[in-house]
Design a protein around this motif. Structure first.
Motif, mmCIF file in Angstrom:
data_model
loop_
_atom_site.group_PDB
_atom_site.id
_atom_site.type_symbol
_atom_site.label_atom_id
_atom_site.label_comp_id
_atom_site.label_asym_id
_atom_site.label_seq_id
_atom_site.Cartn_x
_atom_site.Cartn_y
_atom_site.Cartn_z
ATOM 1 N N PHE A 600 0.710 -1.437 -0.045
ATOM 2 C CA PHE A 600 0.075 -0.065 0.135
ATOM 3 C C PHE A 600 0.928 1.196 -0.045
ATOM 4 O O PHE A 600 0.156 2.350 0.023
ATOM 5 C CB PHE A 600 -1.014 -0.231 1.164
ATOM 6 N N GLU A 601 2.180 0.984 0.304
ATOM 7 C CA GLU A 601 2.877 2.395 0.174
ATOM 8 C C GLU A 601 3.702 2.589 -1.079
ATOM 9 O O GLU A 601 4.359 1.840 -1.419
ATOM 10 C CB GLU A 601 3.847 2.348 1.308
ATOM 11 N N PRO A 602 3.780 3.794 -1.528
ATOM 12 C CA PRO A 602 4.537 4.203 -2.533
ATOM 13 C C PRO A 602 5.990 4.527 -2.265
ATOM 14 O O PRO A 602 6.166 4.720 -0.983
ATOM 15 C CB PRO A 602 4.065 5.758 -3.149
ATOM 16 N N LYS A 603 6.698 4.312 -3.143
ATOM 17 C CA LYS A 603 8.431 4.524 -2.945
ATOM 18 C C LYS A 603 8.650 5.957 -3.263
ATOM 19 O O LYS A 603 8.460 6.604 -4.331
ATOM 20 C CB LYS A 603 9.046 3.581 -3.703
ATOM 21 N N GLU A 604 9.170 6.832 -1.987
ATOM 22 C CA GLU A 604 9.512 8.097 -2.338
ATOM 23 C C GLU A 604 11.020 8.310 -2.190
ATOM 24 O O GLU A 604 11.652 7.825 -1.340
ATOM 25 C CB GLU A 604 9.077 8.980 -1.254
ATOM 26 N N GLU A 605 11.860 9.377 -2.860
ATOM 27 C CA GLU A 605 12.882 9.669 -2.821
ATOM 28 C C GLU A 605 13.172 10.560 -1.482
ATOM 29 O O GLU A 605 14.211 10.186 -0.865
ATOM 30 C CB GLU A 605 13.276 10.907 -3.936
ATOM 31 N N ASN A 606 12.045 11.049 -0.958
ATOM 32 C CA ASN A 606 12.259 11.838 0.218
ATOM 33 C C ASN A 606 10.999 11.878 1.228
ATOM 34 O O ASN A 606 10.121 12.604 1.153
ATOM 35 C CB ASN A 606 12.719 13.357 0.081
ATOM 36 N N PRO A 607 11.112 10.773 1.849
ATOM 37 C CA PRO A 607 9.573 10.522 2.741
ATOM 38 C C PRO A 607 9.491 11.531 3.486
ATOM 39 O O PRO A 607 8.386 11.821 3.886
ATOM 40 C CB PRO A 607 9.948 9.121 3.157
ATOM 41 N N MET A 608 10.594 12.031 3.969
ATOM 42 C CA MET A 608 10.429 13.097 5.179
ATOM 43 C C MET A 608 9.653 14.058 4.669
ATOM 44 O O MET A 608 8.541 14.775 5.666
ATOM 45 C CB MET A 608 11.782 13.635 5.565
ATOM 46 N N LEU A 609 9.536 14.373 3.408
ATOM 47 C CA LEU A 609 8.781 15.644 2.942
ATOM 48 C C LEU A 609 7.619 15.096 1.882
ATOM 49 O O LEU A 609 6.952 15.711 1.269
ATOM 50 C CB LEU A 609 9.708 16.725 2.228
ATOM 51 N N GLY A 613 1.558 12.756 7.396
ATOM 52 C CA GLY A 613 0.572 13.369 8.254
ATOM 53 C C GLY A 613 -0.759 13.677 7.600
ATOM 54 O O GLY A 613 -1.124 12.575 7.087
ATOM 55 N N ALA A 614 -1.224 15.013 7.736
ATOM 56 C CA ALA A 614 -2.575 15.135 7.165
ATOM 57 C C ALA A 614 -2.840 14.730 5.931
ATOM 58 O O ALA A 614 -3.957 14.578 5.604
ATOM 59 C CB ALA A 614 -2.728 16.749 7.506
ATOM 60 N N SER A 615 -1.787 14.997 5.071
ATOM 61 C CA SER A 615 -2.132 14.524 3.416
ATOM 62 C C SER A 615 -2.767 13.352 3.330
ATOM 63 O O SER A 615 -3.245 12.764 2.373
ATOM 64 C CB SER A 615 -0.936 14.758 2.548
ATOM 65 N N ARG A 616 -2.291 12.387 4.293
ATOM 66 C CA ARG A 616 -2.737 10.637 4.195
ATOM 67 C C ARG A 616 -4.171 10.885 4.613
ATOM 68 O O ARG A 616 -4.858 9.847 3.998
ATOM 69 C CB ARG A 616 -1.874 10.001 5.013
ATOM 70 N N TYR A 617 -4.577 11.579 5.383
ATOM 71 C CA TYR A 617 -5.874 11.144 6.237
ATOM 72 C C TYR A 617 -7.051 11.130 5.235
ATOM 73 O O TYR A 617 -8.030 10.571 5.477
ATOM 74 C CB TYR A 617 -6.146 11.949 7.333
ATOM 75 N N TYR A 618 -6.872 12.239 4.093
ATOM 76 C CA TYR A 618 -8.111 12.333 3.319
ATOM 77 C C TYR A 618 -8.018 11.834 2.054
ATOM 78 O O TYR A 618 -8.959 11.584 1.190
ATOM 79 C CB TYR A 618 -8.696 13.728 3.146
ATOM 80 N N HIS A 619 -6.779 11.119 1.814
ATOM 81 C CA HIS A 619 -6.125 10.754 0.504
ATOM 82 C C HIS A 619 -7.055 9.319 0.432
ATOM 83 O O HIS A 619 -7.061 8.440 1.491
ATOM 84 C CB HIS A 619 -4.967 10.602 0.517
ATOM 85 N N GLU A 620 -7.274 8.965 -0.735
ATOM 86 C CA GLU A 620 -7.945 7.512 -1.137
ATOM 87 C C GLU A 620 -6.953 6.376 -0.650
ATOM 88 O O GLU A 620 -7.222 5.416 -0.373
ATOM 89 C CB GLU A 620 -8.675 7.315 -2.436
ATOM 90 N N ARG A 621 -5.797 6.818 -0.874
ATOM 91 C CA ARG A 621 -4.736 5.535 -0.424
ATOM 92 C C ARG A 621 -4.763 5.067 0.968
ATOM 93 O O ARG A 621 -4.416 4.199 1.515
ATOM 94 C CB ARG A 621 -3.296 6.110 -0.786
#
Length: 809
Positions: A600-609, A613-621
């Motif tokens: 369920f998790e995307p691979k990100e170059e910079n997970p810190m940014l 946080g909040a951006s996850r809570y309303y996102h369909e993912r």
């Protein structure tokens, strides 16, 4: 003794004629049973009927058989200092007692009472010793004298009573009297005869009206296992555990705040024998019995209500034994005595331990006490191994036995394969002021006799055994004279199992409770893997999820139950002080480490940014995963009544994003303002500072996350070792933002606090925050006292500046 006089004496008294004031006549156990029958039956509390054979009957037995002088002569030979001949003297005393016969007058009254109790039904009874010096608030070492279960028939009853008399000269009982200053021939023994509860086909256990580890008083702690309760008392099984929150009991809210399934490896049941020789037997529990709780939630609540009423009646913390009849489904209280460890201690100092070196633990179990020690491991199988145990050793055993009390006093720690926090090993460890690890499973196999080991009980719920002698640091700090401050000192917490103990620290609540720690350690499964469980392809992860959650048809409920109970432990520990729970703040690479997370998790170059946080809570993912977090909070607040819980939204980049999160929460049953719910936002981004007044319009308060704010202000990856020397919360740019957000919060009438290390490390940083009027500062537990000291220094300095005399001068 005059024959006519002896025949008129009352050698047997029914429980319902006894009160606590009769302790000299019938001992602590029997007096307490009579007290409860008389005073508490009206509250619906059930106590099995029975009768007590008085201490006077015991004295008559001694006198009738002319045993006193023989016993005195034998006891005069005892080496009271070294106890070198205790086994010989004890055996000789028991032989003397065994030579006696119950006087006819005593037998007559016993059999009359037994007939009244039996009423022709052929019941079995428990025959328990109750010494006149036992179960007192200052002396309640359990298990000094013998008891017998499933006793049937008059002949066996009389034999069991005589065996109880003989047991007053058990080696452990002799030593116990020496240690507690009781005269051997002044102490008398009463015997209780009580109807057996058929818990051999039901369940039984022990309850404390406080947390037995920390002494925290706002909970009832209940243990339970299948079969007769002796297995739980002796520590022969790892029982189920329940914590019940006292304030919720009287409000009729959901009061069970924590459950933990025990292995319950064995159960004690009736055997075919009906006498005093093996009338009971231990058998293995079925796999199906090990994977379900041995007590229903409804029964847990009833027991907790009863224990609470018992505590209120005695006005003391109590240690209660209970049993559930498998035939009728009825619950019974079979014993109650004062709890003696925490009831006589006052917490006026804190002892902090830190391991300076660590390796992989050899084995682990449940921690009893909070300390670290090293010593030689001594594998003990029976009392025959007592000779090899030296002062300063660590006893390692399958389980302990009351016969071992003299040997256990030499030990600096105890490690057992079996048992829970109400087992004999746990009780003895607390009485002796040492720490222990119980329920370690295979300690006697993994540890070797003569091996140097380190036993650590500082990791919350877990006790860890390490190979070798590790280095550690210990520091004792008095909290007796710590004063109050205007700026609230609060705690940063992650481990719920440390909450009860930490509640005794000087504090004004919890400023940051990290939800992600609980998810990673207690739940271990990615929330979306539970939401989408049925859609998962067959894999090792899906098998692991099923193994962990097999009790749950609805996998989502597993997440809600585990999270709500873990958070509730903290909320209850600090109730009614506020506990601010930060919703999950994993980065994508951290979420991916959970079971099922990589799907369920995307691979990100910079997970810190990135997606945090909040951006996850309303996102369909992740939206449905956030819904489970919201449901756990709703259960805590609306069903358990822990309305001291507030929530905090991390890494909220924009005001619009904050609104979307609040709307999403409302859809999941969490509405800001409903039932007093307050929602805070982390002030950890420059945008939070620049638009603080706008954020203040939609949130109830701020908590400054100084680490993220520093890295985003200075453009530094806080995890980078290369430029770590540039990371500085004291930097002028960071402090300018801190000043700005605090003043904006004040202007908006919103509370604001800070969570971080700097105010404890740097007095000038604390002074800076206090002068700006910050409402609270939250510290990690090991930094709290230093932080309070720095707050006090800052506030005193401010008072001097504002003092009219100083201004005038």
């Amino acid at each position: 003794m005059d024959k006519n006089k002896s025949e008129t004496m009352k050698y047997s008294l029914p429980f319902n004629q006894l009160r606590n004031t009769d302790l000299p006549k019938v001992g602590g156990k029997n007096a307490s049973l009579g007290e409860m029958i008389h005073e508490l039956s009206g509250f619906g509390i059930k106590i099995p009927d029975g009768f007590a054979i008085t201490a006077e009957a015991y004295r008559f037995f001694i006198q009738h058989n002319q045993l006193e002088e023989k016993l005195r002569k034998e006891l005069d030979q005892l080496d009271v200092e070294g106890l070198s001949n205790l086994d010989t003297v004890g055996a000789n005393c028991r032989e003397i007692m065994n030579s006696g016969h119950l006087p006819e007058a005593v037998k007559k009254e016993i059999l009359e009472s037994a007939a009244n109790l039996d009423a022709g039904t052929g019941i079995s009874v428990a025959v328990r010793s109750s010494a006149t010096a036992e179960d007192l608030p200052t002396a309640s070492f359990a298990g000094q004298h013998d008891s017998f279960l499933n006793v049937q028939g008059n002949e066996n009853l009389l034999l069991a009573i005589k065996k109880c008399y003989v047991s007053i000269f058990n080696d452990r009982a002799i030593k116990y009297r020496i240690d507690n200053g009781f005269e051997h021939l002044i102490v008398a023994l009463s015997v209780g005869v009580q109807r057996m509860v058929r818990s051999d086909i039901g369940s039984a256990g022990v309850a404390f009206t406080l947390d037995p580890e920390s002494g925290f008083e706002n909970v009832i702690y209940i243990t339970s296992a299948w079969g007769l309760g002796e297995n739980v008392v002796q520590g022969a099984v790892n029982p189920d555990e329940f914590y019940v929150f006292k304030p919720a009991i009287s409000k009729h809210q959901q009061s069970i705040i924590h459950r933990k399934l025990g292995e319950k490896e064995n159960k004690m049941v009736y055997s075919n024998g009906k006498g005093t020789e093996k009338p009971i037997v231990n058998i293995q529990t079925l796999p199906s019995e090990r994977t379900v709780f041995s007590l229903s939630d409804k029964d847990v609540v009833i027991l907790a209500e009863w224990c609470y009423k018992i505590e209120k009646h005695y006005q003391l913390a109590m240690d209660v034994e209970w049993a559930k009849d498998g035939l009728t489904g009825e619950l019974f209280i079979v014993q109650a005595r004062p709890e003696t460890v925490h009831g006589r201690k006052e917490n006026i100092s804190i002892k902090e331990y830190t391991l300076l070196s660590k390796t992989e633990p050899v084995c682990k179990g449940k921690a009893v006490g909070r300390s670290i020690t090293s010593g030689i491991a001594r594998i003990v199988h029976s009392i025959a191994d007592a000779g090899k145990v030296q002062k300063g050793d660590i006893i390692v055993a399958d389980m302990t036995n009351p016969d071992w009390n003299a040997m256990l006093r030499k030990a600096v720690s105890i490690v057992t394969n079996k048992g829970g926090r109400t087992s004999h090993a746990s009780i003895v460890a607390r009485e002796l002021g040492i720490h222990a690890i119980v329920g370690a499973g295979d300690a006697t196999e993994k540890l070797k006799d003569g091996q140097m080991i380190t036993v650590s009980c500082i990791e919350g719920d877990d006790g860890l055994v390490y190979d070798g002698q590790l280095d550690w640091e210990e520091k004792e700090i008095s909290i007796e004279h710590i004063g109050t401050t205007k700026t609230k000192p609060m705690l940063i917490l992650a481990d719920p199992y440390k909450a009860f103990r930490l509640s005794f620290y000087p504090n004004q609540g919890v400023g940051l409770l990290r939800m992600e720690f609980i998810i990673a350690n207690s739940i271990r499964i990615h929330p979306m893997a539970l939401v989408k469980y049925k859609e998962l392809e067959e894999s090792n992860d899906k098998k692991a999820i099923e193994a962990i959650t097999h009790q749950y048809a609805d996998k989502k409920k597993y997440f809600v139950d585990r999270l709500s109970e873990a958070l509730a432990m903290v909320a209850a520990a600090f109730y009614p002080k506020e506990v601010i729970v930060r919703m999950s703040d994993f980065k994508t690479n951290e979420y991916a480490q959970l079971i099922g997370g990589k799907i369920f998790e995307p691979k990100e170059e910079n997970p810190m940014l990135g997606f945090r946080g909040a951006s996850r809570y309303y996102h369909e993912r992740y939206r449905e995963g956030f819904g489970l977090e919201c449901e756990a909070i709703r259960v805590i607040r609306d069903e358990m009544g822990l309305t001291n819980v507030k929530i905090m939204i991390p890494f909220c980049r924009t005001v619009e994003e904050g609104k979307r999160v609040l709307e999403t929460m409302k859809e999941f049953g969490l509405e800001r303002g409903k039932n007093g719910l307050e929602v805070y936002v982390m002030a950890e981004l420059p945008s939070n500072v620049i638009l603080a007044e706008a954020f203040g319009e939609i949130f109830d308060g701020f908590s400054i996350g100084s680490n993220d704010l520093t890295q985003l202000t200075l453009g530094i990856d806080r995890d980078s070792a290369i430029i770590s020397d540039l990371f500085d919360e004291n930097d002028a740019a960071v402090k300018q933002l801190l000043k700005s957000v605090i003043l904006s919060a004040k202007k908006s009438g919103r509370k604001i606090g800070l969570c971080g290390q700097a105010p404890s490390d740097y007095p000038e940083f604390a002074k800076f925050l206090v002068e700006l009027g910050i409402d609270s500062i939250s510290f990690n537990p090991d930094a709290l006292l230093k932080g309070i000291e720095n707050i006090q220094l800052a506030e005193v300095a401010m008072e001097k500046v504002l003092d009219p005399i100083n201004l005038k001068s």
